[in-house]
Design a protein around this motif. Structure first.
Motif, PDB file in Angstrom:
ATOM      1  N   SER A 240       0.847  -1.185   0.000  1.00  0.00           N
ATOM      2  CA  SER A 240       0.000   0.000   0.000  1.00  0.00           C
ATOM      3  C   SER A 240       0.887   1.240   0.000  1.00  0.00           C
ATOM      4  CB  SER A 240      -0.921  -0.009   1.213  1.00  0.00           C
ATOM      5  OG  SER A 240      -0.169   0.172   2.375  1.00  0.00           O
ATOM      6  N   ARG A 396     -12.719  -5.519  10.214  1.00  0.00           N
ATOM      7  CA  ARG A 396     -13.392  -4.891   9.067  1.00  0.00           C
ATOM      8  C   ARG A 396     -14.807  -4.485   9.444  1.00  0.00           C
ATOM      9  NH1 ARG A 396     -11.223  -7.168   3.597  1.00  0.00           N
ATOM     10  NH2 ARG A 396      -9.126  -7.751   4.246  1.00  0.00           N
ATOM     11  N   ARG A 421      -2.547  -8.429   4.003  1.00  0.00           N
ATOM     12  CA  ARG A 421      -3.610  -7.916   3.167  1.00  0.00           C
ATOM     13  C   ARG A 421      -4.640  -7.128   3.989  1.00  0.00           C
ATOM     14  NH1 ARG A 421      -6.158 -11.220  -1.637  1.00  0.00           N
ATOM     15  NH2 ARG A 421      -6.881 -12.707  -0.087  1.00  0.00           N
ATOM     16  N   SER A 422      -5.075  -7.707   5.123  1.00  0.00           N
ATOM     17  CA  SER A 422      -6.052  -7.002   5.945  1.00  0.00           C
ATOM     18  C   SER A 422      -5.469  -5.702   6.484  1.00  0.00           C
ATOM     19  CB  SER A 422      -6.506  -7.883   7.117  1.00  0.00           C
ATOM     20  OG  SER A 422      -7.256  -8.957   6.645  1.00  0.00           O
ATOM     21  N   TYR A 425      -5.527  -3.185   3.880  1.00  0.00           N
ATOM     22  CA  TYR A 425      -6.899  -2.815   3.627  1.00  0.00           C
ATOM     23  C   TYR A 425      -7.383  -1.791   4.658  1.00  0.00           C
ATOM     24  CZ  TYR A 425     -11.798  -3.011   2.741  1.00  0.00           C
ATOM     25  OH  TYR A 425     -13.081  -2.650   2.452  1.00  0.00           O
ATOM     26  N   ASN A 428      -5.767   1.524   4.097  1.00  0.00           N
ATOM     27  CA  ASN A 428      -6.345   2.233   2.956  1.00  0.00           C
ATOM     28  C   ASN A 428      -7.666   2.897   3.333  1.00  0.00           C
ATOM     29  OD1 ASN A 428      -4.416   2.019   0.970  1.00  0.00           O
ATOM     30  ND2 ASN A 428      -5.041  -0.056   0.435  1.00  0.00           N
TER      31      ASN A 428
END
Lengths: 487, 357
Positions: A240, A396, A421-422, A425, A428
């Motif tokens: 990211s 999330r 990945r999380s 995420y 972001n």
């Protein structure tokens, strides 16, 4: 000892946490167990350690099938697990903890226990003060105590779940050295569950990779990181990029804020955080950073001083009042402080709304939940309960419940236990939030994360806040010194 | 899969059967004939129209109290003080019945409203003691129960004593116009059944279809998370207590205005404690509550005849219901025994089966 795990299945409702996993473990090896959040690592380890039974499948120790109905029965058969949060009893003394569940006689043999404890801890380089009580220990020391307890209980197979989260660099070295010794010299089997590829590369000699409840492959270590990442995620997630952002006017100001609790007092907090700024707070747990966040959220009342949010004095406001002026607080314990384990996603969506109606429109709320599930890429259904979700998906969901147009988001350990990945995420999402002029303050034990994600950083040590440093010019070393008290 | 769902659905009946077997065992041990005993109980409950109506009449205050407790249990509150709330409702209704002059409909309306208010206030005290004073609702409730009973005793032996002299038995019978009109010389007042049905629908809708019900559920499961999600624990705690108290007060009014015709010592007769058992046996499922309340009422009323017919004491009814609750708590949900394993979400949410059936 040789351990075979054969076709283990474990379903939670419609979620297939383990979907036919088969692994073989040989003695003298350190295995890494890798996978993104919700891949089924924790479930598999809990099954292997007797914490929960599988729906089907079997575990063979030296060719003999065994079923464990409790962690104790697993330990009796030589399988022990070190949990992320140590399962000890804080008010107990170390010796009492060590004896708990082991010495079943009416009269406990303290002398033997003490000498055994001393012998084991010196053997593995642990410096445990056996007179101390557990609540005076650091997380790393509690881990060492638990490890010694498992070894004394006869563990031949040791499972360590994210053991380096929250412990110091020195403690990590001690832990890793002891793990190498246990495997290489004593022929024990060690299983390291970790998200940190560097650790797996440093310590393990073999890694199993799980994805969505299934075994996807194994690798001899060392190997290129990209290979592991590819197996874990199916594709390499893009790193990211932290977008540059023009900061706005001051959003939050703390003027001479003093907070005291019976444990700790924090004096003279002066801080100004601008709209769209990401402000990182580092420090050992319990150094005062959490008090700052909680005071801003209205969960702790400052003794004196002023907290100004967007020109409005919110000092000593209640949590619900600060929440109403668009301050959000996301605590570290997801199922303890944030989600209600047995309520469904839809029910959470209804509860967290800014304005609630008297009657619930379940059909509309279910659709709302479904659209949030899609938008925040949550693996679950509107009627899944919070406890059925994996840790990453719980996080999330918590973010999915936050209101739009927030002025301030306060976060504790926003990516604890999350995979790459999380984590990307979540960040972001936070980067998007600052487009609305939201100021973000977060606490993290991960210095890399603090430096990578923040605009500016402050460090807490023993209730004192350091000078504020610019994230672009600082280093892990500088922050590390500050944590150590060299403010 | 189908069989499993079926087992999960009828699971609540299992402890009832187990309790029946246990009671039969007990009867055999004491040399009584179980068939004769159950026949006598059946006769006692449903032998004549009057007896059947008594069972219904006894069910109503029990049902009202149980419905109130559904709210407090959902919010994670142990409203033991419900007994006192019933008593205070009975006292308030009695005050109107004894001293107010008006037409019958007005009298009854005022009695009902004041009884609900009195119960709600008495429960509100326990609620405030909890949220502000840190007194657990069990202890606050027990103390308030004692106070309510002492207050009744004071009234019936002091200011409200019959002209012929003070006694611990009760006040003079109320005038006919201030009582609920009963069906065919029984103790059953149709109006009270109507009120109970309205209450049932309201509690069902509150728990299933309102944000408030959801807030109570969240509060009961995890107060900390509920607070952080925006639920005001103090407000909802006191509101849940007061709603429960209002229904309990209503139950008290039904007791004095139709089951009896005056205010007596021990006016509740333990209905509040019995309601706790009803809700536990129903495992918080709203639609099971009326059935179980009716069943309890039948067993307890039937047991009274049992004593007349056989040598057995009427407390057998109490034993049967008590044992049943113990078995329910012992067996827990089907999930605890691992029967509902792969349909875990159904076992966790037994409510969903109600909607479909």
């Amino acid at each position: 000892m040789r351990v075979e795990i054969r076709d283990i299945r474990k379903y939670f409702g419609s979620v297939k946490a383990n979907d036919g996993i088969t692994l073989t473990l040989e003695e003298g090896h350190i295995y890494g167990v890798l996978g993104e959040n919700g891949a089924g690592k924790s479930t598999l380890m809990k099954i292997l350690s007797g914490y929960q039974p599988p729906d089907s499948g079997e575990i063979l120790l030296n060719g003999q099938p065994h079923t464990f109905d409790s962690p104790l029965s697993a330990l009796k058969n030589g399988v022990g697990m070190l949990y992320q949060d140590p399962h000890d009893i804080p008010p107990f003394s170390i010796v009492d903890n060590f004896l708990l569940g082991r010495d079943k006689r009416l009269r406990l043999n303290y002398r033997a226990a003490e000498s055994e404890l001393k012998e084991l801890s010196s053997k593995y380089g642990f410096a445990l003060d056996i007179q101390a009580h557990v609540d005076s220990l650091s997380l790393g020391e509690r881990q060492q105590l638990e490890l010694v307890r498992l070894l004394a209980g006869g563990a031949e197979v040791l499972i360590l779940d994210e053991p380096t989260t929250g412990i110091s660099a020195e403690q990590k070295d001690v832990l890793f050295n002891s793990m190498r010794k246990l495997a290489r010299e004593e022929g024990k089997i060690l299983l390291l569950v970790s998200h940190k590829l560097e650790e797996v590369q440093e310590l393990c000699d073999h890694a199993f990779i799980l994805r969505r409840g299934k075994y996807v492959g194994e690798m001899e270590i060392p190997c290129p990181n990209e290979k592991l990442v590819e197996m874990m995620f199916g594709q390499v997630p893009p790193r990211s990029e932290r977008p540059t952002f023009e900061l706005g006017d001051p959003m939050l100001e703390l003027r001479d804020v003093n907070i005291s609790t019976y444990r700790l007092s924090v004096k003279n907090l002066n801080l100004s955080v601008r709209a769209g700024e990401i402000f990182g707070l580092a420090g050992l747990e319990g150094s005062g950073q959490r008090l700052l966040i909680q005071a801003c959220a209205g969960l702790v009342r400052p003794e004196s001083g002023q907290i100004i949010l967007d020109g409005q004095d919110i000092t000593s406001w209640s949590y619900h009042k600060t929440r109403a002026v668009n301050v959000a607080y996301v605590a570290a314990g997801r199922l303890e402080e944030g989600l209600v384990a047995s309520l469904s996603l839809t029910e959470h969506v209804v509860l967290a709304q800014r304005e609630t109606d008297f009657f619930v429109d379940w059909a509309a709320s279910g659709q709302d939940a479904q659209s949030r599930i899609e938008h925040y890429q949550i693996v679950g259904r509107p009627d899944s309960t919070a406890e059925e979700l994996s840790g990453g998906n719980q996080q999330r969901l918590l973010f999915g419940l936050l209101w739009n147009k927030l002025k301030l988001i306060l976060l504790e350990h926003p990516t604890r236990g999350l995979d790459v990945r999380s984590t990307n995420y979540i960040w972001n999402l936070l980067y998007q939030r600052r487009q609305d002029g939201t100021a973000i303050i977060f606490i993290s034990p991960d210095l890399d994360e603090i430096i990578e994600r923040s605009d500016r950083i402050a460090v807490f040590s023993g209730g004192v806040m350091s000078r504020i440093v610019d994230a672009k010019t600082t280093s892990v070393k500088e922050i590390g010194h500050m944590i150590g008290g060299q403010l | 899969m189908r069989i499993r769902t079926w087992i999960v659905r009828i699971w609540p009946l299992v402890p009832i059967l187990a309790a029946l077997l246990f009671t039969i065992g007990l009867l055999v041990l004491f040399g009584a004939d179980p068939v004769e005993v159950f026949q006598a109980m059946w006769q006692g409950a449903f032998g004549t129209q009057d007896k059947t109506l008594s069972v219904v009449a006894f069910t109503i205050p029990l049902l009202l109290s149980s419905l109130g407790l559904l709210l407090t249990f959902t919010a994670g509150l142990w409203n033991i003080g419900i007994e006192g709330q019933i008593v205070m409702g009975a006292v308030a209704a009695s005050w109107v019945a004894l001293f107010m002059d008006a037409t019958s409909p007005v009298l009854i309306a005022v009695e009902v409203i004041l009884a609900m208010l009195a119960g709600a206030l008495w429960a509100g005290v326990a609620g405030i003691l909890k949220t502000r004073g840190g007194v657990h609702e069990i202890f606050g409730g027990l103390a308030l129960n004692s106070l309510a009973i002492i207050f009744t005793n004071y009234l019936i032996s002091g200011p409200w004593q019959p002209p012929e002299g003070g006694s611990f038995f009760g006040t003079v019978p109320f005038r006919e116009i201030s009582q609920l009109s009963r069906f065919a010389d029984s103790r059953f007042a149709p109006f009270s059944l109507l009120v109970a049905m309205v209450a049932l629908v309201m509690v069902f809708v509150a728990l299933r279809g309102t944000t408030w019900g959801l807030k109570l559920k969240a509060l009961g499961q995890n107060p900390r998370s509920a607070f952080l999600l925006g639920v005001s624990s103090e407000r909802e705690t006191i509101l849940a207590m007061m709603f429960c108290g209002a229904l309990a007060g209503l139950a008290g009014a039904v007791r004095v205005l139709s089951w009896y015709d005056n205010l007596k010592q021990n006016i509740s007769g333990g209905i509040g404690y019995l309601a706790l058992l009803v809700v536990m046996l129903a495992a918080y499922r709203t639609l099971w509550v009326p059935l179980i309340a009716f069943f309890f009422s039948a067993v307890l009323n039937g047991a009274i005849t049992l004593q007349l017919r056989t040598q057995l004491h009427s407390s057998l009814g109490g034993i049967l219901t008590g044992v049943m609750v113990l078995f329910v708590l012992l067996f827990g949900s089907s999930k605890a025994l691992g029967i509902g394993k792969s349909s875990e979400d159904e076992a966790l949410e037994p409510d969903t089966s109600e909607i479909e059936s």
